[in-house]
Each structure stands twice: as structure tokens, then as C-alpha cells.
Design an enzyme around this catalytic site. Structure first.
Site, PDB file in Angstrom:
ATOM      1  CG  HIS A 494      35.554  37.145  43.472  1.00 44.71           C
ATOM      2  ND1 HIS A 494      35.351  36.368  42.357  1.00 44.71           N
ATOM      3  CD2 HIS A 494      35.769  38.401  43.016  1.00 44.71           C
ATOM      4  CE1 HIS A 494      35.451  37.127  41.278  1.00 44.71           C
ATOM      5  NE2 HIS A 494      35.700  38.373  41.650  1.00 44.71           N
ATOM      6  CD  GLU A 495      35.201  41.493  45.136  1.00 40.86           C
ATOM      7  OE1 GLU A 495      36.179  42.060  44.614  1.00 40.86           O
ATOM      8  OE2 GLU A 495      34.205  41.129  44.469  1.00 40.86           O
ATOM      9  CG  HIS A 498      39.749  41.084  42.316  1.00 45.16           C
ATOM     10  ND1 HIS A 498      40.235  40.832  41.060  1.00 45.16           N
ATOM     11  CD2 HIS A 498      38.407  40.849  42.255  1.00 45.16           C
ATOM     12  CE1 HIS A 498      39.231  40.449  40.268  1.00 45.16           C
ATOM     13  NE2 HIS A 498      38.115  40.445  40.971  1.00 45.16           N
ATOM     14  CG  HIS A 501      46.335  40.480  40.585  1.00 43.37           C
ATOM     15  ND1 HIS A 501      45.526  40.576  39.489  1.00 43.37           N
ATOM     16  CD2 HIS A 501      47.601  40.516  40.107  1.00 43.37           C
ATOM     17  CE1 HIS A 501      46.274  40.658  38.399  1.00 43.37           C
ATOM     18  NE2 HIS A 501      47.529  40.622  38.746  1.00 43.37           N
TER      19      HIS A 501
HETATM   20 ZN   LIG Z   1      36.120  39.976  40.329  1.00 37.93          ZN
END
Ligand SMILES: [Zn+2]
Length: 702
Positions: A494-495, A498, A501
């Protein structure tokens, strides 16, 4: 509370001499070029006493730049006003990521004390900018003339967003209204603060005190131990104390055999803020709703939900409702099935009662053991932290051709932090990635991704991002490597999503780079979690650290199945809260509105069953009265539907690592956030609007 204030005063006093004595401005690294590798922050020479003078100078310089724009004798143009405003504040951009990054990842009382000085200073600074009439006058002139300026798409987006930021902050109102707006906002933050403080007091007010050891029946030893420790902390040796805090409350509800005590714990939690005492939140909440209503009307919206959603992917409250209702029905149906399964356990055990809300965790735990048992210790040896990092790097390589090289020469703020250079598919430098995996006393809990420098143009030159992932995973012990649970593995991906991105965000301007709506921002992170559990990727990284064996298929199946456990309940309580949030922010509220009657009516309308309450009840719904999620609690699930549907595109293509899809995902979803926004961006990637089915299947609701 009193003690705490003394503590703060004390810190403040010891800080001042440090600042006075240790300071020579010409040695402050924030005022000098950084000749570190990649120009990364020189953590080895930045000291605590550098921050405050740097911030003061940063604010001063920024204000000079703003005044120069506002008082420019030349007529306002896109360049001398909009671009100049976007570029202003370079020194603050240098300091803030370092200071706020360390305030989360490696803080101490001195940093905390600096934050207490700089926070009001920065708030006042940005308020002064927003209410600078000359500045806004020039922005408005450019904006009103926008059709004649021959701007390209991204320039237009920059202009629109800049104007919109000011407008939504009340700058466009006539003078007398502006004053009223300011008063309203100030009152709103006071009320919001008071609501949060009451909630904090309520969290601490309830304690379940157990004196008779037989009342501990069913609790595992480590749970009993938390009760012993809490009692000791309160000077109640020989007793056991359980609180509403998650690590105390949830295991208690899961394991305590004493049904009456479960009931007390349950109500101690759900009634926070609704006890008709000095911490009661009902009246204040109504005031907040009325203030938000007034503020939204001043800005031309019918209600606060319209104001909030206007700049979201959802666009308007009706779209949010339509979405929530579509998930609501299958979620509720599933919760009813779970209820029946648990009632069957009660009946089978000869319990002569109907399942109640305070029984849910207890019987869900029994159900989990029967149907979804997954032993973390069985899984963990396949997911050492090195394996998982490698898995995330492999994924980025298979999808986008990225490669990663360790860069131990980059200065770090703690020896546990690892640094990697990230290369793009063509071998060019893309970014720097910091990974800070383990807990320390100065680190806030949870996991997050941030930047020590965001990517962007400085003086016409591209400056690449320095990204950081911060986690709280168990560290290695003895000869055992750090091993992650399945939950932690998902969090890692998940991290990392990010982070990706941040690697790819590429805007011409500050305001248009990686600036995405709140209901879009979790798509890049959540989507990567999907790959973590796919056999096609697992076989590259989930390798037993002792035997060298790839995780067996049977274990992977159980992993998948375990994710369906209790999903009816989880989704239903979440959606109920999200709908309650929308109801509050779309309804006409007056002094006469009764908080509990409103909540009841709202839940009756959607047919919530008695055994479940909204995840947050109105009087303890911190997300919407203090946390910036007002009319926006829906965003978590919204993003999940997007990520499930986006991943489905890869599955449907028959190639989990489909390069073409990955390229489009990079282009439309991750990189050009100014050119393609919200649903437009999504449809360009996917070819159609998201379908809810992939999400329902993944959650086991279909
Ligand atoms: Zn998040």
C-alpha cells in the site's frame, strides 16, 4: 491534564536558551546549497536549533514574494501572477518536508515544542495570503480574462485551481461577508476542537474495572496482562482495568465470556460523547452542522456535502449516495448471514438468547476459528521484510520497468533507514526512496508515505522527488529476520503504491503536480495491494527464509479466504457511518434537531439491523467533526471500488503484468494528474466507468 500543561511550559523554557546560544545563521544548512548526493536533506548536519530561524526566514521571504506579486505595478498576467504565486515559497518548501517528516518519524520534545511555535505562525501566514485583497484582485483579473489568454490545458488547470482555492476560502466574498466568513470559520475551528477534546476526554473517562478473577474467563494471557498493566498504571494493583482503546476493548469483546461485562464495554465505547455530562457532544455537534450550513450557503452551495463533493471525483452528494446504496444492499445481506451463522453457534452451545450487538465480536471470533483460521506464525516465514521489499520492487519492475539500487552514501536521520535510487525504464534517474521500517519511541504509530522533497520545477529545472515510506514493523530478533504478517505485507505494498505515485507525478507547476481529489488518492496505493497476494507475484518473493520453499498454494488459498471473514459486519458498520455522515451534511439542521433521533431515523431509513451500530456514532465521529472527512467518510470505500476494478483490467487482459495497461495507468492515473482528473482520468485508463462487481467479489459479498 494539568500535569501535561506544566510539562509543556517546562519544555518551552528549556528550549529558548538552546535557540539563543546555538545559533549562527550563516551555518544554518537551510540557508545553504545542499551538496549531498541527489541534493537530499543533509540530515547529518541539520540540528533542532536550525528549524525556527529557518521557518522565520522562510515566512519572511515568502511574504516578500507575495507582496511583490500583489503590488506589481505591471498589469496582472498569467506569468507575473499565477505562475509567480505557484513558484513562491521555495525556502519553506525546503524546510517543511524535513521538519514535518521528522516530526512524524523521529520526533522528540524539542521538535514538538518547535511545532507548537511554528504551527500558529504558519496558519497566520497562510491566512494572511488568502485574505490579501490585492493578490486576489490580480488573480481574479487573470481568471476573468482566461478565455483570451491562449493557455494550454495545464496552465488553465493551474489558473482554475488557484482561483478556486481562494474562492473556497472566502476571498471572493464582498468585504462585509468576508468578515462574517472569517468569524464563522474561526468559530467552526473552535467548536471542532472542543468536540475533539471532549471525545478524547470520553475515551479516557470509561474504564471497566474487574476485581473478581472469574470475570476474566476466556481472556488469553496477553489480554489479561494488558488489564494488569492498565490497573498498575492507575495505581489499582490487584485489579484488572480495560479501556475503550482498540488494543484493550477489541480483545475483551472477542474473548470475555462474561456477557454482562461485554455489554458494559460495548456501551462504554459506543456512547462516548452521549452521556449528558460535561463532555457531551450533542449540542456542539448541532452548532457545528449549522455553522457548516451557513458557510456553504455563503459560498453558493445548498449544503456542506455539495461544497465538499464539488471538488471530488464524486462531484455531488447524489453520486455518493447512489454509490453507497449500491454497496449497502449486498453488505447488509451478508451481515444478516453472518448473524444467522453466529446465532447457530449460540443455539448449538445451548445459549438461550438472541445475539446482541455486544456479542458480535465474541461469536465472530468463534466463527473465525471454525471457518477462517489462519495462523500468522505459519505465514510469516515467507514474508521476511527483505522478501516483501523485493516483491514490491519486482512488481514495479514488471509493470513499469523500474529498477532500484541501494545508496548507503545518502545521509539519513536514523541508522535503520535504507535509501534506494529509483531508475526509470530507460535507465534515467527517477527518484530517491527512503524506507524506515521499524518502530521507535519517536515514531508515530501506523504506516505512511511522504516526501522529503516533492518532484517539481525549480527555476525551470526538473527536480526529482525524494520519497519516504515509514512503517512500524517488528524488527529482527536474534538470528531471525524481521518477518511480516499478511496484514503488514499488504500495508507495505500500500505505502509503496503511494511512493510510486510520487515517483511518477510530473506536473509543470506545483499546484498541478500530484494534486488529486481526496476520493482518488488511495487508488494508487490500494491497487498495488491486489498484486501482493497473486500467485504470479508471490512465487517471486514469498520464499521461506529457512527452507527456500515458495509459499504453498493451499496456504495462499487460506490467505485469500481469510480476507472474507466478517466482511458483512465490517462493510455494514462502515457504510452506515458513511451514510450517517452524508445525511448530516445534506439535511436542514436547527437548534431543535435531536442528535439521537436524527441518527435513529437515518439508520431506520436504510434498514440497519439492531446488532450493528454505525462504526462511529454522531457524538464520537471524530473523522467528520475534527478530522477533515466531513461529507467525505465515503472516500475509503469509493477508492476500494476503483482499485478492485482497476486490477480487474489486468486480470481480464490475461496478463497480470500487462505492460500496456501499466503504461496507461502511469500516464492517466499516476503521472498527469492535472491533465486528466477524477472520473475522466479513470475512464481514459479503463475505457469505462468502474464497475462495482470486482469489489463485491473480493470482499466476498457476491
Ligand atoms: Zn494510503
Amino acid at each position: 491534564m494539568k500535569n501535561q500543561n506544566h510539562f509543556l511550559t517546562f519544555l518551552f523554557l528549556v528550549l529558548i536558551p538552546v535557540l539563543v546560544s546555538g545559533q549562527q545563521e550563516n551555518q544554518n544548512p537551510f540557508f545553504e546549497e545542499w551538496d549531498t548526493p541527489f541534493g537530499s536533506p543533509p540530515f547529518d548536519i541539520i540540528h533542532e536549533d536550525h528549524y525556527l530561524p529557518a521557518y522565520q526566514e522562510g515566512v519572511r521571504q515568502h511574504m516578500d514574494e507575495i507582496n511583490a506579486i500583489a503590488n506589481n505595478p505591471e498589469p496582472p498576467t498569467f506569468e507575473n501572477t499565477i505562475v509567480a504565486f505557484d513558484q513562491a515559497g521555495a525556502l519553506l518548501r525546503r524546510i517543511s518536508p524535513v521538519f514535518s517528516g521528522l516530526s512524524s518519524a523521529e520526533t522528540n520534545p524539542v521538535l514538538q515544542s518547535i511545532a507548537r511555535e511554528t504551527t500558529p505562525m504558519l496558519t497566520a501566514h497562510y491566512n494572511a495570503i488568502r485574505l490579501n485583497e490585492e493578490l486576489f484582485g490580480r488573480i481574479r483579473t487573470v481568471y476573468d480574462n482566461r478565455e483570451n489568454l491562449d493557455l494550454d490545458r495545464e496552465q488553465m488547470v493551474l489558473l482554475e485551481k488557484t482561483y478556486q482555492d481562494f474562492e473556497r476560502g472566502g476571498a471572493a466574498l464582498p468585504e462585509d461577508k468576508r468578515e462574517e466568513f472569517k468569524k464563522l470559520s474561526e468559530r467552526m475551528s473552535m467548536v471542532s476542537l472542543q468536540l475533539s477534546e471532549n471525545l478524547l476526554a470520553e475515551n479516557n473517562a470509561f474504564a471497566l474495572i474487574i476485581e473478581d478473577e472469574t470475570d476474566l474467563a476466556g481472556l488469553p494471557a496477553n489480554v489479561v496482562e494488558t488489564g494488569v498493566q492498565e490497573a498498575r498504571r492507575r495505581g489499582m494493583e490487584g485489579k484488572w482495568v480495560f479501556t475503550t482503546a482498540f488494543p484493550s476493548r477489541v480483545p475483551f469483546l472477542q474473548f470475555a465470556e462474561n456477557r454482562e461485562l461485554r455489554r458494559q464495554m460495548y456501551f462504554g465505547y459506543v456512547n462516548r460523547g452521549d452521556n449528558d455530562d460535561e463532555n457531551d457532544n450533542k449540542e456542539l455537534f448541532i452548532e457545528l452542522m449549522m455553522l457548516r450550513q451557513q458557510l456553504s450557503e455563503m459560498l453558493g452551495y445548498n449544503n456542506y456535502a455539495e461544497y465538499f463533493t464539488a471538488i471530488q471525483m464524486a462531484e455531488n452528494p447524489q453520486n455518493v449516495y447512489d454509490f453507497l446504496y449500491r454497496v449497502w444492499e449486498p453488505a447488509l445481506a451478508r451481515a444478516q448471514m453472518e448473524r444467522a451463522e453466529m446465532q447457530a453457534i449460540i443455539d448449538r452451545e445451548g445459549g438461550d438468547f438472541k445475539l446482541e450487538a455486544w456479542d458480535w465480536w465474541y461469536y465472530a471470533e468463534k466463527l473465525r476459528k471454525e471457518k477462517y483460521e489462519l495462523d500468522d506464525d505459519e505465514v510469516k516465514p515467507y514474508f521476511t521484510i527483505d522478501n516483501v521489499r523485493q516483491g514490491s520492487f519486482t512488481l514495479a519492475n514488471k509493470l513499469w520497468g523500474l529498477t532500484f539500487e541501494p545508496r548507503p552514501e545518502v545521509p539519513v536521520y536514523h541508522e535503520e533507514v535504507e535509501v534506494y535510487e529509483v531508475f526509470d525504464y530507460d535507465g534515467s534517474h527517477l527518484a530517491v526512496l527512503f524506507i524506515d521500517p521499524h518502530p521507535r519511541p519517536g515514531k508515530r504509530s501506523g504506516a505512511w508515505c511522504g516526501t522529503y522533497r516533492s518532484g517539481g520545477y525549480e527555476n525551470g529545472e526538473w527536480v526529482s522527488p525524494i520519497v519516504t515510506m515509514v512503517m512500524n514493523f517488528t524488527r529482527p530478533s536474534g538470528d531471525k529476520p524481521a518477518m511480516l504478517s499478511w496484514d503488514e505485507t499488504s500495508t507495505y505494498f500500500h505505502e509503496f503504491g503511494h511512493a510510486v505515485h510520487n515517483f511518477f507525478a510530473k506536473g509543470q507547476f506545483r499546484r498541478t503536480s500530484r494534486s488529486v481529489p481526496r476520493d482518488f488518492v488511495e487508488l494508487p496505493s490500494q491497487v498495488l495491494e491486489n498484486w501482493a497476494g497473486e500467485p504470479g507475484l508471490l512465487e517471486t518473493y514469498a520464499i521461506h527464509y529457512q527452507t527456500g520453499e515458495i509459499i504453498p498454494g493451499e496456504l495462499v488459498e487460506r490467505l485469500e479466504k481469510s480476507e472474507h471473514f466478517n466482511q458483512g459486519f465490517v462493510q455494514t458498520e462502515y457504510l452506515a457511518a458513511a451514510i450517517l455522515d452524508m445525511d448530516w451534511h445534506t439535511s436542514d439542521i436547527s437548534e431543535d434537531t435531536d442528535v439521537n433521533a436524527f441518527e435513529r431515523a437515518s439508520m431506520e431509513r436504510i434498514g440497519l439491523i439492531d446488532e450493528i451500530v454505525p462504526r462511529y456514532r454522531t457524538t464520537n465521529f471524530g473523522h467528520i467533526f475534527g478530522g477533515g472527512y466531513a461529507a467525505g467518510y465515503y472516500v475509503y470505500r469509493w477508492a476500494e471500488v476503483l482499485d478492485a476494478d482497476a486490477f480487474q483490467a489486468f486480470k481480464d487482459s490475461g496478463d497480470l503484468f500487462n505492460r500496456e495497461l501499466a503504461r496507461d495507468f502511469r500516464k492517466y492515473i499516476l503521472a498527469n494528474n492535472a491533465l486528466y482528473e477524477g472520473m475522466d482520468a479513470y475512464v481514459r485508463f479503463r475505457g469505462q466507468e468502474p464497475d462495482i462487481d470486482a469489489f463485491l467479489r473480493r470482499a466476498g459479498l457476491k
